[in-house]
Design an enzyme around this catalytic site. Structure first.
Site, PDB file in Angstrom:
ATOM      1  N   GLY A  52       0.936  -1.153   0.113  1.00 24.02           N
ATOM      2  CA  GLY A  52      -0.022  -0.075  -0.012  1.00 24.02           C
ATOM      3  C   GLY A  52       0.980   1.190  -0.066  1.00 24.02           C
ATOM      4  O   GLY A  52       1.575   1.426   0.927  1.00 24.02           O
ATOM      5  N   ALA A  65      -1.185   7.780   0.412  1.00 25.06           N
ATOM      6  CA  ALA A  65      -0.716   9.146   0.723  1.00 25.06           C
ATOM      7  C   ALA A  65       0.483   8.772   1.872  1.00 25.06           C
ATOM      8  O   ALA A  65       1.515   9.139   1.831  1.00 25.06           O
ATOM      9  CB  ALA A  65      -1.813   9.883   1.348  1.00 25.06           C
ATOM     10  N   GLY A  71       1.839   5.637   2.955  1.00 26.99           N
ATOM     11  CA  GLY A  71       2.876   4.829   2.504  1.00 26.99           C
ATOM     12  C   GLY A  71       3.707   5.372   1.642  1.00 26.99           C
ATOM     13  O   GLY A  71       5.126   5.241   1.978  1.00 26.99           O
ATOM     14  N   ASN A 110      -4.957   4.010  11.046  1.00 28.88           N
ATOM     15  CA  ASN A 110      -5.817   4.208  11.993  1.00 28.88           C
ATOM     16  C   ASN A 110      -6.709   3.205  12.297  1.00 28.88           C
ATOM     17  O   ASN A 110      -7.183   2.295  11.622  1.00 28.88           O
ATOM     18  CB  ASN A 110      -6.652   5.521  11.423  1.00 28.88           C
ATOM     19  CG  ASN A 110      -6.000   6.839  11.563  1.00 28.88           C
ATOM     20  OD1 ASN A 110      -4.933   7.017  12.556  1.00 28.88           O
ATOM     21  ND2 ASN A 110      -6.109   7.848  10.625  1.00 28.88           N
ATOM     22  N   LYS A 130      -6.145   8.061  19.921  1.00 26.01           N
ATOM     23  CA  LYS A 130      -6.276   8.444  18.435  1.00 26.01           C
ATOM     24  C   LYS A 130      -7.885   8.092  17.921  1.00 26.01           C
ATOM     25  O   LYS A 130      -8.511   8.941  17.090  1.00 26.01           O
ATOM     26  CB  LYS A 130      -4.971   8.294  17.694  1.00 26.01           C
ATOM     27  CG  LYS A 130      -5.309   8.990  16.321  1.00 26.01           C
ATOM     28  CD  LYS A 130      -4.100   8.878  15.286  1.00 26.01           C
ATOM     29  CE  LYS A 130      -4.173   9.838  14.226  1.00 26.01           C
ATOM     30  NZ  LYS A 130      -3.474   9.387  13.040  1.00 26.01           N
ATOM     31  N   ASN A 154     -14.096  12.456  12.782  1.00 21.51           N
ATOM     32  CA  ASN A 154     -14.354  11.984  11.322  1.00 21.51           C
ATOM     33  C   ASN A 154     -15.809  11.873  10.922  1.00 21.51           C
ATOM     34  O   ASN A 154     -16.395  12.134  10.041  1.00 21.51           O
ATOM     35  CB  ASN A 154     -13.496  10.546  11.446  1.00 21.51           C
ATOM     36  CG  ASN A 154     -12.117  10.607  10.990  1.00 21.51           C
ATOM     37  OD1 ASN A 154     -11.666  10.345   9.900  1.00 21.51           O
ATOM     38  ND2 ASN A 154     -11.322  10.933  11.741  1.00 21.51           N
ATOM     39  N   SER A 160     -10.218  12.490   7.238  1.00 19.05           N
ATOM     40  CA  SER A 160     -10.002  11.755   6.136  1.00 19.05           C
ATOM     41  C   SER A 160     -11.422  11.099   5.653  1.00 19.05           C
ATOM     42  O   SER A 160     -11.703  10.454   4.584  1.00 19.05           O
ATOM     43  CB  SER A 160      -9.005  10.610   6.393  1.00 19.05           C
ATOM     44  OG  SER A 160      -9.127   9.955   7.616  1.00 19.05           O
TER      45      SER A 160
HETATM   46  P1  NAD Z   1      -4.896   6.230   0.746  1.00 19.74           P
HETATM   47  O1  NAD Z   1      -6.094   6.242   0.564  1.00 19.74           O
HETATM   48  O2  NAD Z   1      -3.903   7.300   0.272  1.00 19.74           O
HETATM   49  O3  NAD Z   1      -4.264   4.967   0.310  1.00 19.74           O
HETATM   50  C1  NAD Z   1      -4.532   3.697   0.789  1.00 19.74           C
HETATM   51  C2  NAD Z   1      -4.535   2.794  -0.609  1.00 19.74           C
HETATM   52  O4  NAD Z   1      -5.814   3.174  -1.366  1.00 19.74           O
HETATM   53  C3  NAD Z   1      -3.497   2.922  -1.457  1.00 19.74           C
HETATM   54  O5  NAD Z   1      -3.375   1.364  -1.806  1.00 19.74           O
HETATM   55  C4  NAD Z   1      -3.661   3.899  -2.544  1.00 19.74           C
HETATM   56  O6  NAD Z   1      -3.115   3.610  -3.810  1.00 19.74           O
HETATM   57  C5  NAD Z   1      -5.136   3.714  -2.671  1.00 19.74           C
HETATM   58  N1  NAD Z   1      -5.763   4.898  -3.345  1.00 19.74           N
HETATM   59  C6  NAD Z   1      -5.737   5.892  -2.948  1.00 19.74           C
HETATM   60  N2  NAD Z   1      -6.355   6.844  -3.671  1.00 19.74           N
HETATM   61  C7  NAD Z   1      -7.066   6.215  -4.561  1.00 19.74           C
HETATM   62  C8  NAD Z   1      -7.839   6.182  -5.619  1.00 19.74           C
HETATM   63  N3  NAD Z   1      -8.503   7.575  -5.906  1.00 19.74           N
HETATM   64  N4  NAD Z   1      -8.253   5.242  -6.371  1.00 19.74           N
HETATM   65  C9  NAD Z   1      -7.966   4.013  -6.081  1.00 19.74           C
HETATM   66  N5  NAD Z   1      -7.165   3.815  -4.952  1.00 19.74           N
HETATM   67  C10 NAD Z   1      -6.684   4.849  -4.539  1.00 19.74           C
HETATM   68  O7  NAD Z   1      -4.774   6.011   2.373  1.00 19.74           O
HETATM   69  P2  NAD Z   1      -3.693   6.773   3.558  1.00 19.74           P
HETATM   70  O8  NAD Z   1      -4.154   8.270   3.751  1.00 19.74           O
HETATM   71  O9  NAD Z   1      -2.312   6.567   2.999  1.00 19.74           O
HETATM   72  O10 NAD Z   1      -3.900   6.192   4.542  1.00 19.74           O
HETATM   73  C11 NAD Z   1      -3.454   4.634   5.029  1.00 19.74           C
HETATM   74  C12 NAD Z   1      -3.617   4.329   6.474  1.00 19.74           C
HETATM   75  O11 NAD Z   1      -2.967   5.313   7.400  1.00 19.74           O
HETATM   76  C13 NAD Z   1      -5.260   4.734   6.954  1.00 19.74           C
HETATM   77  O12 NAD Z   1      -5.512   3.889   8.010  1.00 19.74           O
HETATM   78  C14 NAD Z   1      -5.267   5.958   7.406  1.00 19.74           C
HETATM   79  O13 NAD Z   1      -6.262   6.079   8.158  1.00 19.74           O
HETATM   80  C15 NAD Z   1      -3.900   6.137   8.175  1.00 19.74           C
HETATM   81  N6  NAD Z   1      -3.518   7.518   8.206  1.00 19.74           N
HETATM   82  C16 NAD Z   1      -3.409   8.311   7.231  1.00 19.74           C
HETATM   83  C17 NAD Z   1      -2.919   9.620   7.533  1.00 19.74           C
HETATM   84  C18 NAD Z   1      -2.667  10.594   6.237  1.00 19.74           C
HETATM   85  O14 NAD Z   1      -2.490  11.774   6.537  1.00 19.74           O
HETATM   86  N7  NAD Z   1      -2.887  10.177   4.937  1.00 19.74           N
HETATM   87  C19 NAD Z   1      -2.461   9.688   8.801  1.00 19.74           C
HETATM   88  C20 NAD Z   1      -2.332   9.153   9.683  1.00 19.74           C
HETATM   89  C21 NAD Z   1      -3.025   7.694   9.555  1.00 19.74           C
END
Ligand code: NAD
Length: 310
Positions: free
Chosen positions: A7, A10, A12, A104, A186, A194, A259
């Protein structure tokens, strides 16, 4: 040390970029075809604090294409994608692969235990934030920190060495015995902000601007505190309530739409089953009524359904 990001959305891709830039051997796996294609063809475009830091050719694959064994796996999917992702990458683990999980929400250790020994699970929570400016584009702000704990503390020295090495890339990880408490604190904040921002359709500042919303906040937190304590977590409800209040000013997080709100607006499924939904599930196990979390979970699912979110 071979590091896999299972994954690379954002969060990762932000951690992956930091490690790659620090000369670590980083590979991304992701199911979003366009994201994989753009990173492969053009590199991951990195914009931090509005500064374009260039494009980084981090090896990025669809889960079916990746080969080899990895020493450290960051899982960085959305909560509801975690099990499916683990199924797709489990052949890439060796006997001593460590998994780092900073998703999260609640309940992830139970899922991870189906794939990896407890001593190799590092569970955590982060206040780093990140975003995507479209497929292949990381657009993030600020800095952050991570709290981490080995679920079963065997060979802790190895874990601490790993933490030091990851910190060389600036991840700012603190190994902490209080990690479970922080995860629940958290999750408590997310179960309030949320969900209510999504259902009321407001940003965090607007939620805070109506005094009586404190009753909504407390209705959720009372249930979380009761369930958390039954789970053996040392929850401090006042701390969560204060953390929520600290998000209200526009100078902190007030202008932000959480989010879950953004996922709902963007037609995506939400992490509700790992927030209020998990409180409801655990409440049933402990015989603790959770009517508020039950209704919130149903309403969010109803909204996902009506919006035809996927
Ligand atoms: P994300 O939605 O950006 O990514 C998660 C997955 O979804 C990835 O495989 C990504 O490629 C895919 N994805 C993203 N947008 C897409 C789209 N438009 N179409 C198809 N696939 C898509 O998630 P994230 O923000 O990286 O969050 C990952 C974990 O970390 C979650 O549990 C989140 O709650 C937690 N988290 C995120 C943040 C943050 O600021 N982003 C902060 C703290 C915790």
């Amino acid at each position: 040390m071979k590091i896999l990001f299972a994954g690379a959305g954002a969060l990762g891709s932000r951690f992956g970029y930091m490690l790659f830039k620090n000369n670590e051997d980083v590979t991304f796996v992701d199911s979003w075809e366009e994201h994989v294609r753009n990173i492969t063809n053009n590199g991951l475009k990195v914009i931090i604090d509005e500064v374009d830091l260039g494009n980084y050719y981090i090896p990025t694959y669809h889960p079916d294409q990746v080969r080899g064994k990895y020493d450290v796996v960051f899982v960085a999917t959305k909560s509801m994608q975690l099990r499916a992702m683990l199924e797709k990458v489990k052949h890439l683990f060796h006997d001593d692969t460590k998994i780092i999980c900073i998703l999260n929400g609640l309940g992830h250790v139970e899922t991870l235990k189906d794939y990896i020994k407890e001593e190799n699970i590092l569970i955590g929570v982060t206040v780093w934030t990140s975003g995507l400016g479209g497929p292949g584009v990381l657009n993030a702000h600020g800095t952050g920190k991570i709290e981490l704990k080995q679920v079963k503390e065997i060979n802790l020295d190895e874990t601490l060495k790993l933490v030091d090495r990851l910190n060389d890339a600036g991840l700012n990880i603190k190994y902490s015995a209080d990690t479970y408490q922080s995860i629940w604190h958290k999750a408590g904040l997310n179960c309030v902000l949320n969900t209510f921002c999504t259902l009321i359709d407001c940003n965090i500042n607007q939620y805070g601007s109506y005094d009586k919303n404190l009753e909504l906040t407390r209705a959720v937190l009372n249930e979380i505190t009761a369930v958390g304590k039954a789970e053996g977590i040392d929850i401090n409800q006042d701390v969560i309530e204060n953390n929520i209040k600290n998000c209200f000013p526009l100078e902190t997080a007030g202008a932000h739409y959480p989010s879950l709100y953004q996922d709902m607006k963007n037609g995506r499924l939400t992490e509700i089953d790992y927030l209020n939904g998990e409180i409801s599930r655990l409440g049933k196990i402990h015989n603790i009524p959770t009517p508020v979390c039950d209704v919130i979970t149903l309403m969010i699912h109803s909204k996902e359904f009506i919006n035809n979110n996927k």
